[in-house]
Design an enzyme around this catalytic site. Sequence first.
Site, PDB file in Angstrom:
ATOM      1  N   HIS A 214      -6.658   2.077   1.908  1.00 11.18           N
ATOM      2  CA  HIS A 214      -5.951   2.748   3.344  1.00 11.18           C
ATOM      3  C   HIS A 214      -7.056   3.796   3.361  1.00 11.18           C
ATOM      4  CE1 HIS A 214      -2.727   3.459   5.941  1.00 11.18           C
ATOM      5  NE2 HIS A 214      -3.224   4.839   5.829  1.00 11.18           N
TER       6      HIS A 214
ATOM      7  N   ASN B 280     -14.103   9.054  -0.462  1.00  8.43           N
ATOM      8  CA  ASN B 280     -14.565   8.081  -1.289  1.00  8.43           C
ATOM      9  C   ASN B 280     -14.213   6.750  -0.524  1.00  8.43           C
ATOM     10  OD1 ASN B 280     -15.388   9.736  -3.516  1.00  8.43           O
ATOM     11  ND2 ASN B 280     -13.501   9.118  -4.539  1.00  8.43           N
TER      12      ASN B 280
ATOM     13  N   CYS C 129       0.899  -1.111   0.122  1.00  4.73           N
ATOM     14  CA  CYS C 129       0.137  -0.093   0.101  1.00  4.73           C
ATOM     15  C   CYS C 129       0.861   1.188   0.003  1.00  4.73           C
ATOM     16  CB  CYS C 129      -0.969  -0.014   1.061  1.00  4.73           C
ATOM     17  SG  CYS C 129      -1.835   1.353   1.519  1.00  4.73           S
TER      18      CYS C 129
ATOM     19  N   CYS D  25       0.566   3.555   3.364  1.00  2.28           N
ATOM     20  CA  CYS D  25       1.071   3.215   4.726  1.00  2.28           C
ATOM     21  C   CYS D  25       2.421   3.951   4.937  1.00  2.28           C
ATOM     22  CB  CYS D  25       0.985   1.671   4.638  1.00  2.28           C
ATOM     23  SG  CYS D  25      -0.199   0.755   4.834  1.00  2.28           S
TER      24      CYS D  25
ATOM     25  N   HIS E  86      -8.476   7.187   3.561  1.00  8.80           N
ATOM     26  CA  HIS E  86      -7.922   8.263   2.946  1.00  8.80           C
ATOM     27  C   HIS E  86      -9.004   9.054   2.251  1.00  8.80           C
ATOM     28  CE1 HIS E  86      -8.002   6.089  -0.793  1.00  8.80           C
ATOM     29  NE2 HIS E  86      -7.645   7.159  -1.347  1.00  8.80           N
TER      30      HIS E  86
ATOM     31  N   GLN F 130      -9.399  12.963  -0.486  1.00  8.02           N
ATOM     32  CA  GLN F 130      -8.899  13.765  -1.451  1.00  8.02           C
ATOM     33  C   GLN F 130      -9.274  15.090  -1.366  1.00  8.02           C
ATOM     34  OE1 GLN F 130      -8.530  11.719  -5.432  1.00  8.02           O
ATOM     35  NE2 GLN F 130      -9.982  10.316  -4.596  1.00  8.02           N
TER      36      GLN F 130
END
Length: 353
Positions: free
Chosen positions: A167, A156, A70, A73, A169, A171
Amino acid sequence: MKKTSTRLADGRELIYYDLRDDTVRDAVDRRPLEPTVTTSEIRRDPLLGDGVAIASHRQGRTYHPPADECPLCPTRGDRLSEIPDSSYDVAVFENRFPSLAGDSGRCEVVCFTSDHDASFADLRPEQARLVLDAWTDRTSELSRLPAVEQVFCFENRGAEIGVTLGHPHGQIYAYPFTTPRTALMLRSLAAHREATGGENLFDAVLARELAGERVVLEGEHWVAFVPYAAHWPYEVHLYPRRRVPDLLRLDEAARTEFPQVYLELLRRFDRIFGEGEPPTPYIAAWHQAPFRAPAEFDGVARDDFALHLELFTIRRTSGKLKFLAGSESGMNVFINDVPPERAAERLREVASS
């Protein structure tokens, strides 16, 4: 909050936001990256008048990597990622595969936590507050860019939404124009003011919902409700009681209460469909006033706009999704299978004990 700005190996900006003021962030990006090349451009649709971002370079973006690869990470030993440090609280960096870049705006990735297996709903209140502070800081910084007219912070969540990185997150898109959805709100705002002799439409909507049956939860400074004409099966709008145009104008009392209200709302979303169901996919979207509104909205002040967050899921019932088919995709006329009053009732039923 401590803010530390640095650069990745290809020149993109990376910002750490830390809870502790004594945190040191001096890790170096050890990846052999070439400078980022983008092909983003904005094309105007002559019939609809909206802008479309053409970004062919995004075809090569990272797509569903295994958890041990990922890129969001922290860097651990020889496993190098977009975050050079071995841990972080909140990290924000320029997207390596942006939809908007240069004169066409800017795209950033917001990593909510270094824990790959967590979600926003798992954050502690102080962590959620740190994310709010990061959103606010980025809104302030991006609004100063000459090409940027509107800043959009969003998350999203879930493969059903189209998320390619698991992960936790979100935007941030910094647009070089006022987005079509915001333009519609501004037109409605102006029309309502004209028709009512000066009444603010956002204030009227909030007052009507507070007096009705679709309120999901209330705090001293925030109100969450299912809107009268909800487009999505389960859709909640979260408003501060005091109208402000953007995240920058929230007062300390609203900032302090936000984590409790928002975390509870997200946890209710995960309980809508019952025990044993996979996590609810959703989109969480902050709506902020443009910083430089087009001339066609002269007379509508920024302070007339109301900051709010819209949270919705495309899952309409257990195992079934709401697809944007002919009417929605072809004509932008939504058909909602779940009555907003029932959705609000369900979201009240799944409150934390």
